[in-house]
Scaffold this active site. Sequence first.
Site, PDB file in Angstrom:
ATOM      1  CG  ASP A  85     -62.388  -4.699 104.387  1.00 23.98           C
ATOM      2  OD1 ASP A  85     -62.357  -3.789 105.236  1.00 23.98           O
ATOM      3  OD2 ASP A  85     -61.917  -4.561 103.243  1.00 23.98           O
ATOM      4  CD  GLU A 180     -58.758   0.414 104.401  1.00 23.32           C
ATOM      5  OE1 GLU A 180     -57.948   1.349 104.221  1.00 23.32           O
ATOM      6  OE2 GLU A 180     -58.441  -0.794 104.300  1.00 23.32           O
TER       7      GLU A 180
END
Length: 416
Positions: A85, A180
């Site tokens: 991400d 994350e």
Amino acid sequence: MKIDQDVLVKRFQDYISYNTQSDEENDQVWPSTDCQMVLAKHIAEELRGMGLEDVELDEHAYIMATLPANGCDDAPVVGFIAHLDTSPDASGEHIQAHIVKDYDGKDIVLNQEKNIVFSTETFPEILRYKGQDIIMTDGTTLLGADDKAGVTSIISAVEYLLQHPEIKHGEIRIGFTPDEETGRSAAKFDVEKFGADFAYTVDGGEIGGLEYENFNAANPVITFHGISTHTGSAKGKMKNALTLACEWQQMLPAGEKPEYTEGYEGFFHVYKLEGGCEKAVMHMLVRDHDKAKFEARKATLDKMAAFFNDRYGAGTVEIEPHDVYYNMLEKIEDGNMYVVELAKQAMESLGIQPDIQPIRGGTDGAQLSFRGLPCPNIFTGGANFHGRFEYLPVQSLQAAANTVLAIMELAGKRKK
């Protein structure tokens, strides 16, 4: 021993073509955005096509795969982890990346139409890369080096070993995670299934970065309960929750906020406030490298709440505590410093000076270290993460991939 720059740039540009921004508000679902799964499927297929074994993609967009040992069967299993991400702080959609060749040290016009200029006065650190090739955006989106440069480095290093079977190595496990940037990616990472003896997150910043100590972190939520009445007859009756929240903010130690601290200095940070007269909800960050000081900071908030409840009435302030991660230094120093020394040796073998600094934040490795997987963090080469002026020197990306490759080879020379 160098991984080709063109290979790295092509792979990186492929990955950043996928918008994978996570959503910190969608905290009940993994992944928090469907687009992360799209890239996860793409990468899983790429890994299978390369010939890796045990390639698994689960329903939450976690990927794991294995490169079997090649002549070093008694070596420890080393792992490498990066996240799919990108930050929700700036747009990651339709990234228009270009390479500034042989950077001349001057300001860079990123977008002439919108008059967006990368200023060396604002970002003087870029001058250390004069003469290099630098990947930048058009100034309207982030770049995504955090952490697609890490993903690129890991996959490219594994690919290089597959193409060069003469390089002996032990078993290598790689893992890629979603979310994350929301702080939740380690939560569903299966350490036991990953099966590594130690690992590295490839999620750092500029060249040479090696990090194995980070903040202790708590994200408490403070709720203020007020009393709303008509303003015309409010005297002696109204208790404005927003006013209480402002008073709370002013009571925090003035010099202990992010904008005034650096290095090992901890802080209190109010980053979101929403509500009205009847009820206001404040979101905070509490950070400190020192565990005793960290606990003292949380105790300070408890004392503040007790003061408010005594002054304005019981139940005026409620604290919902939430510890997020702790300083991995505690676990690395406990018999695992060899993991750091191995990374230092790898960098030095490539002529890279390790830059060891405390992280003023956290990594997946912090949580994984406390779950039995020693996991320092190494650089990706990028800079100015989470914003429109993010950039990635190509030579630094190459250095990151070569560092991963060197660790893989050196780990194969160790004994379990």
